[in-house]
Structure formats: C-alpha cells, structure tokens
Design an enzyme around this catalytic site. Structure first.
Site, mmCIF file in Angstrom:
data_model
loop_
_atom_site.group_PDB
_atom_site.id
_atom_site.type_symbol
_atom_site.label_atom_id
_atom_site.label_comp_id
_atom_site.label_asym_id
_atom_site.label_seq_id
_atom_site.Cartn_x
_atom_site.Cartn_y
_atom_site.Cartn_z
ATOM 1 N N TYR A 177 -30.924 -29.737 27.055
ATOM 2 C CA TYR A 177 -31.081 -30.590 25.868
ATOM 3 C C TYR A 177 -30.087 -31.752 25.848
ATOM 4 O O TYR A 177 -29.824 -32.317 24.787
ATOM 5 C CB TYR A 177 -30.941 -29.742 24.601
ATOM 6 C CG TYR A 177 -32.193 -28.958 24.266
ATOM 7 C CD1 TYR A 177 -33.437 -29.585 24.179
ATOM 8 C CD2 TYR A 177 -32.141 -27.586 24.019
ATOM 9 C CE1 TYR A 177 -34.591 -28.875 23.869
ATOM 10 C CE2 TYR A 177 -33.291 -26.870 23.693
ATOM 11 C CZ TYR A 177 -34.519 -27.526 23.618
ATOM 12 O OH TYR A 177 -35.656 -26.830 23.301
ATOM 13 N N THR B 57 -44.278 -32.126 17.858
ATOM 14 C CA THR B 57 -42.967 -31.449 17.798
ATOM 15 C C THR B 57 -42.785 -30.721 16.478
ATOM 16 O O THR B 57 -42.320 -29.577 16.455
ATOM 17 C CB THR B 57 -41.836 -32.490 17.972
ATOM 18 O OG1 THR B 57 -42.025 -33.142 19.236
ATOM 19 C CG2 THR B 57 -40.471 -31.824 17.944
ATOM 20 N N PHE C 216 -28.813 -32.131 14.999
ATOM 21 C CA PHE C 216 -29.374 -30.789 15.161
ATOM 22 C C PHE C 216 -29.008 -30.135 16.492
ATOM 23 O O PHE C 216 -29.378 -28.991 16.746
ATOM 24 C CB PHE C 216 -30.893 -30.804 14.969
ATOM 25 C CG PHE C 216 -31.650 -31.721 15.903
ATOM 26 C CD1 PHE C 216 -31.930 -31.355 17.209
ATOM 27 C CD2 PHE C 216 -32.090 -32.965 15.458
ATOM 28 C CE1 PHE C 216 -32.635 -32.192 18.065
ATOM 29 C CE2 PHE C 216 -32.798 -33.822 16.307
ATOM 30 C CZ PHE C 216 -33.062 -33.425 17.612
ATOM 31 N N LYS D 225 -39.876 -20.303 23.486
ATOM 32 C CA LYS D 225 -38.541 -20.182 22.900
ATOM 33 C C LYS D 225 -38.354 -18.807 22.244
ATOM 34 O O LYS D 225 -39.318 -18.053 22.082
ATOM 35 C CB LYS D 225 -38.344 -21.295 21.877
ATOM 36 C CG LYS D 225 -38.476 -22.706 22.462
ATOM 37 C CD LYS D 225 -38.127 -23.734 21.393
ATOM 38 C CE LYS D 225 -38.481 -25.130 21.834
ATOM 39 N NZ LYS D 225 -38.062 -26.139 20.841
ATOM 40 N N ASN E 125 -40.224 -24.204 16.803
ATOM 41 C CA ASN E 125 -41.559 -24.699 17.171
ATOM 42 C C ASN E 125 -42.124 -24.027 18.416
ATOM 43 O O ASN E 125 -42.991 -24.559 19.086
ATOM 44 C CB ASN E 125 -41.560 -26.231 17.273
ATOM 45 C CG ASN E 125 -40.639 -26.746 18.343
ATOM 46 O OD1 ASN E 125 -39.981 -25.962 19.041
ATOM 47 N ND2 ASN E 125 -40.589 -28.057 18.512
#
Ligand code: CMP
Length: 143
Positions: free
Chosen positions: A49, A91, A57, A9, A112
């Site tokens: 997602y 996670t 979120f 990410k 994360n």
C-alpha cells in the site's frame, strides 16, 4: 498472457466468501495460476500500500490487512486486469453496482473484501511482491 494480482482481505475470509469470490472469477473463464493463504507482515502491507502512505487512512489500512489471513491470488487471461476490476466493483461498496463482489457483499470502503491490481505496471509489481516465480503454475485450460 495478461496476469493480475487479487487478494481476498481479512473481512472476505472472516465472512466465508473465499469460495464465492473464487467462483466468480473461475466462472468468467479466467485461470488461477497462483494461490496461497497469507498472514501478512507489516513490512509486506506497507510495501503493498506504499502509494497510499500519505493518506489519513493508511495506518488503519495496514492494521486491517495484517489483522487476519488474506488469500493471495494470481489470475491469468486476456484483459484480466480490467475485467477483474469490473467483477470486483467500485472501491466504495456503497457505489458498487449490484452483481459485483463489493456491490453484492460490502458496505464499507475500509472493509471492501478484495483488492485487485489497477493497471499492468501495478499487477507486475504486486505479483512479484507477493509471489516467488516458483509459486506460480504455468498451465492452460484444455477445454
Ligand atoms: P484497495 O483496492 O485494497 O486499495 C486501497 C484501499 O484503501 C482500498 O481498497 C480501500 O479498502 C482503502 N480505502 C480507500 N479509501 C479509503 C477511505 N477513505 N477510508 C478507509 N479506507 C480506504
């Protein structure tokens, strides 16, 4: 042979952890069959997602994943889906064991570092969402 989708990410890229993360999967013995640096569109982020779209979120997740380059990867090997999840860790990095990527480098669930497919159906869906067939290289290590 089993395949999984992993994405480093924007926080992992910003923190110069690309090499470290790839190294952990290579050292384990998995085979990299797809790799690209992607500036993620909102459309791709929302599809990726989709399962989280009702979660509070979700907007922040989409904002974050589209905020900078992401390293999209496909890895191959026996049991790679579950094993990569173990290498990545829980996670929430605060719950992740030391020795895992998130356990060693992360402190925030929203930052994360890496995403990994959680099941065979998810892996198939995510690989086809992020990669065209011709972007994947079929090869086997010979040593
Ligand atoms: P990932 O494996 O990419 O899948 C969904 C992501 O949602 C997850 O990693 C986290 O980064 C993020 N996430 C999960 N729970 C929360 C939360 N409570 N707050 C913010 N982000 C979250």
């Amino acid at each position: 042979m089993e395949r999984t989708f992993l994405a480093i990410k924007p926080d992992g890229v910003q923190r110069a952890l690309i090499g470290e993360i790839i190294s952990r999967l290579e050292s384990k013995g998995f085979t990299l069959v797809g790799l690209k640096l992607v500036k993620v569109s909102r459309e791709l982020a929302e599809k990726h997602y989709d399962v989280h779209k009702e979660r509070p979120f979700f907007p922040g997740l989409v904002d974050f994943i589209t905020s900078g380059p992401v390293v999209a990867m496909v890895w191959e090997g026996d049991g790679v889906i579950a094993s990569a999840r173990k290498i990545i860790g829980a996670t929430n990095p605060l719950n992740a064991e030391p020795g895992t990527i998130r356990g060693d480098f992360g402190v925030s669930v929203g930052r994360n570092l890496i995403h990994g497919s959680d099941a065979p159906e998810t892996a198939t869906r995510e690989i086809s969402l992020w990669f065209k067939d011709e972007e994947l290289v079929n090869w086997q290590p010979t040593i």
